[in-house]
Design a protein around this motif. Structure first.
Motif, short mmCIF file in Angstrom:
data_model
loop_
_atom_site.label_atom_id
_atom_site.label_comp_id
_atom_site.label_asym_id
_atom_site.label_seq_id
_atom_site.Cartn_x
_atom_site.Cartn_y
_atom_site.Cartn_z
N SER A 184 0.83 -1.20 0.00
CA SER A 184 0.00 0.00 0.00
C SER A 184 0.87 1.25 0.00
CB SER A 184 -0.90 0.00 1.24
OG SER A 184 -1.71 -1.15 1.29
N GLN A 185 1.90 1.26 0.82
CA GLN A 185 2.79 2.42 0.91
C GLN A 185 3.40 2.75 -0.45
OE1 GLN A 185 6.12 1.83 3.54
NE2 GLN A 185 6.95 3.88 3.22
N ALA A 186 3.80 1.73 -1.18
CA ALA A 186 4.44 1.96 -2.47
C ALA A 186 3.50 2.69 -3.43
CB ALA A 186 4.89 0.64 -3.08
N LEU A 187 2.23 2.29 -3.45
CA LEU A 187 1.28 2.97 -4.34
C LEU A 187 0.93 4.36 -3.84
CD1 LEU A 187 -1.28 0.30 -5.63
CD2 LEU A 187 0.59 1.42 -6.85
N ILE A 188 0.87 4.53 -2.51
CA ILE A 188 0.54 5.85 -1.96
C ILE A 188 1.62 6.87 -2.32
CG2 ILE A 188 0.32 7.16 0.19
CD1 ILE A 188 -1.02 4.61 1.38
N ILE A 189 2.88 6.53 -2.10
CA ILE A 189 3.93 7.52 -2.36
C ILE A 189 4.14 7.72 -3.86
CG2 ILE A 189 5.07 7.04 -0.17
CD1 ILE A 189 7.25 5.57 -1.72
N THR A 190 3.96 6.64 -4.64
CA THR A 190 4.10 6.79 -6.10
C THR A 190 2.95 7.62 -6.65
OG1 THR A 190 5.21 4.63 -6.20
CG2 THR A 190 4.39 5.55 -8.28
N GLY A 191 1.74 7.36 -6.18
CA GLY A 191 0.60 8.16 -6.62
C GLY A 191 0.76 9.62 -6.26
N THR A 192 1.31 9.88 -5.07
CA THR A 192 1.53 11.26 -4.65
C THR A 192 2.57 11.94 -5.52
OG1 THR A 192 0.98 10.68 -2.36
CG2 THR A 192 2.20 12.72 -2.71
#
Length: 758
Positions: free
Chosen positions: A602-610
């Motif tokens: 989840s963290q990987a998608l959150i920071i990449t999306g940001t």
């Protein structure tokens, strides 16, 4: 002084006089008598389903074969709002392997626990040690009845001195009387009486006392040896009365049958005191030194009897300095010689009696109760302070104010000139398992995390060492990082796992952005670029996620690296596709099951999306994290990491155990990434809840960390913490702490910059 209104005693119902059942009831009565304002109750154990006569104060009964009875007892105690629980622990009276069934009961209690340890084993089995240690951890205080117990707790079990109290076995406050009246009452007038009392079993050494009788009778023809007590129920169950019958036959064969009296019965306390009163010599010819406590010895000593005993632990202490006589184990000649001397020398016998009686006055139940009440009060204070501290810590973390200090003592002890060791035996580095790049990459991440205002940097030589480990792990022939290295610095493989490769890329990417050393930042950028392309071939979602975490930092530091940006989008698309394929209304996740480091996906998608301003990445990351947090929340609202027992279960609720520090660290980081993405304060609360797991806000209420050294236990089992404190655990804790401390500094800065209202 604290007023205890309700005190509960957990003990055994088996009516073994001067055993744990008697001790429990006598202690309860003494405490109740000394504190008229208190109400006491006994939670009694049945013996393998055999229900005996219970005292009127029994509140609930537990069959030691039914775990639900233990849970029910915990509910009873919590509902009763007791001020303190006094647990009487002995091996063999609680159900489960090594008596482990008592642990769920203790774990559920909301009340301070004071545990009296009737036996402390010098050489416990692994299971005995684990269960015993867990019971001690759950106790606010532990009481032993001899200094030897304190010594063993400190040296064998590494229990802190301040947690241990030594309180001798209690005794009735009985007058110093001559034996004649009791002899007349019990039918032994004009006899010289030698007494042994207790449940009959082969470890009591009765046969050696019988063998000593011929020489005793030569010197004292009117001597009689009285063996008072029923055969141990377990022995009767397994062998019937074969042991008692063998002793009777032994006395007959050597011609002393008329002078050895076996009284096969249980007796109440008044009758027992009569028997002790009538004896001239009390003898405990036990065969094994490993006996911490003997209630029969304490009672006889307290009634002012001349005592002859073998040198088991309790006897050595109690009878020292002429208060009794010690003879070697299994030595009938020595037993006979000393008893002859006592029976034929009245002044000697009387002097021993008076010394014993005078020395025992501090052991009366009244004095014992006073000491226990003091321990109860101390335990109550410790429990309240710990509860307040835990509550305050959780509140402070939730409000982002004052997390613990960063202590790296244990982390430093886990490192040598090669790098960070994988494992430890307790807190001692275990060289036999060598090193791995997983842990050294995490250590490099920690070095970068501490290169921020408000933290003390790691020593430069140490950070350089972790970087050197990563460099040495690179295998240019395979374009992969090796993972496992033996203690002799020999690699155990040509290529490590996909996940270890991804984790190393993560560390390198963060090093490019955050390392304190400019030259090392350049090194990290070069190696990152060389090791990145192979990731496109990988199939592991965690390898993708770890690499995305590294790419977030790398791309922030290195502008216009088109290949890195392309791979970044490719990996994020792969994760998103997994999420869309596997996810349903009630299974909002990337895979068919949960395993380790879950929140990193989840963290990987959150920071990449940001970073890329991709709302689809961000939404998937936030949705999956919300769902994961729900799975990782216990019914009581505490953080409960996905247990290793359930790794890869297909679409099932996660198993509760074993819980690992790496999950807490991942959840803290992911939750704070979510907070930075949408500024919802609930994410900070989730991060604080996950961090509180380290501090003891968990299923077993056990702190996983030592705040003074920064060490962290390797996990939480169903009944105890894993006492080993390896590399992954300590770095997981310190990484989680660094995130929480950074959050606190941000909150403090925001508070300082907020406009003041006049």
């Amino acid at each position: 002084m604290t007023v205890f209104n309700r005190i509960a005693f957990i003990g055994n119902s088996l009516p073994r006089r001067c055993g744990i059942a008697t001790f429990t009831t006598d202690l309860q009565s003494a405490v109740a008598a000394s504190r008229a304002d208190s109400k006491t109750v006994i939670v009694a154990m049945t013996d393998h389903g055999h229900v005996y006569d219970y005292p009127t104060s029994v509140g609930i009964q537990i069959n030691d074969g039914l775990i639900n009875d233990y849970i029910r007892a915990a509910e009873f105690l919590n509902a009763g709002r007791f001020d303190v629980i006094s647990l009487q622990h002995e091996f063999g009276i609680f159900g489960g392997e090594a008596g482990g069934d008592i642990i769920p009961l203790l774990s559920l209690l909301k009340t301070p626990i004071v545990t009296t340890l009737h036996t402390v084993l010098a050489e416990p089995s692994t299971v005995q040690r684990d269960v015993f240690t867990r019971i001690i951890e759950l106790s606010s205080k532990v009481v032993v009845m001899a200094e030897k117990g304190r010594e063993l707790l400190r040296t064998v079990y590494q229990i802190a001195e301040e947690k241990i109290e030594v309180i001798p076995h209690g005794i009735p406050d009985f007058a110093f009387v001559e034996p004649d009246n009791a002899k007349n009452k019990l039918g032994f007038a004009d006899k010289s009486v030698i007494l042994t009392f207790g449940l009959l079993s082969p470890n009591k050494g009765i046969e050696f006392m019988i063998d000593a009788m011929p020489s005793i009778l030569n010197a004292c023809p009117n001597a009689v040896y009285v063996v008072l007590g029923a055969t141990h129920p377990n022995l009767v169950r397994d062998e019937g009365e074969a042991y008692r019958e063998s002793l009777i036959a032994r006395a007959r064969d050597i011609g002393v049958a008329d002078h050895v009296k076996f009284l096969d019965r249980f007796v109440d306390q008044d009758t027992l005191l009569d028997f002790i009163s009538m004896c001239d010599v009390y003898v405990t010819p036990y065969l094994n030194e490993v006996q911490m406590t003997s209630g029969t010895l304490a009672y006889s000593f307290g009634l002012g009897k001349a005592v002859v005993s073998t040198p088991y632990w309790h006897a050595r202490e109690l009878l020292a300095d002429g208060r009794g006589i010690i003879v070697p184990f299994s030595d009938a000649d020595a037993i006979g010689f000393e008893i002859e001397k006592i029976l034929t020398n009245a002044p000697l016998r009387q002097a021993m009696r008076k010394r014993a009686y005078a020395s025992s006055r501090s052991m009366t139940w009244e004095r014992t109760a006073e000491r226990y009440i003091s321990v109860f009060e101390n335990a109550g204070r410790r429990h309240r302070l710990r509860t307040i501290a835990k509550s305050d810590t959780t509140t402070l973390l939730r409000d982002s104010r004052a997390p613990p200090e960063m202590q790296i003592g244990h982390f430093l002890s886990m490192c040598d000139d090669t790098g960070l060791f994988q494992h430890a035996v307790h807190s001692v580095p275990d060289r036999s398992h060598g090193y791995c790049i997983d842990d050294n990459a995490r250590a490099l991440l920690l070095a970068c995390a501490l290169n921020t205002p408000g933290e003390l940097r790691l020593p430069e030589v140490l950070t350089s060492r972790f970087a050197a480990f990563v460099q040495h792990a690179w295998n240019p022939q395979t374009h992969r990082f090796r993972n496992f290295m033996a203690f002799d610095r020999g690699w155990l493989e040509d290529s490590g796992s996909e996940d270890s490769h991804g984790r190393t890329l993560w560390a390198l990417g963060v090093c490019v952005l955050s390392d304190a050393n400019r030259s090392r930042r350049a090194w990290a950028a070069l190696l990152f670029s060389e090791a990145l392309p192979v990731i496109e071939e990988f199939l592991s979602p965690r390898a993708w996620a770890f690499t995305l975490l590294g790419l977030d930092a790398y791309c922030a530091a290195v502008a216009d690296d088109d290949r890195a940006e392309t791979i970044r989008a490719l990996l994020a698309d792969k994760l998103l596709a997994l999420f869309q394929k596997a996810g349903t209304a009630d299974w909002v996740w990337f895979e068919e099951g949960l395993s380790y480091d879950n929140a990193r996906l989840s963290q990987a998608l959150i920071i990449t999306g940001t970073a890329l301003r991709r709302q689809d990445y961000l939404d998937a990351g936030l949705r999956s994290l919300r769902w994961l947090l729900a799975q990782q929340t216990s019914a009581s609202g505490q953080f409960r990491p996905v247990g290793t027992e359930g790794f890869h279960d297909v679409r099932r609720q996660p198993r509760n155990f074993d819980q690992q520090p790496v999950e807490a660290a991942a959840t803290i980081a992911a939750s704070l990434a979510a907070w930075r993405a949408d500024q919802d304060a609930d994410w900070k609360a989730e991060a604080a809840k996950a961090f509180a797991w380290f501090l003891g806000s968990n299923d077993l209420s056990i702190p996983l960390v030592d705040l003074e050294t920064g060490s962290c236990r390797d996990g939480l089992h169903p009944d105890r913490a894993n006492e080993n404190r390896g590399g992954e655990s300590v770095v997981s804790y310190l990484l989680g702490l660094s995130e929480i401390r950074h959050m606190a500094r941000i909150a403090e800065d925001q508070s300082k910059s907020a406009p003041r209202v006049a």
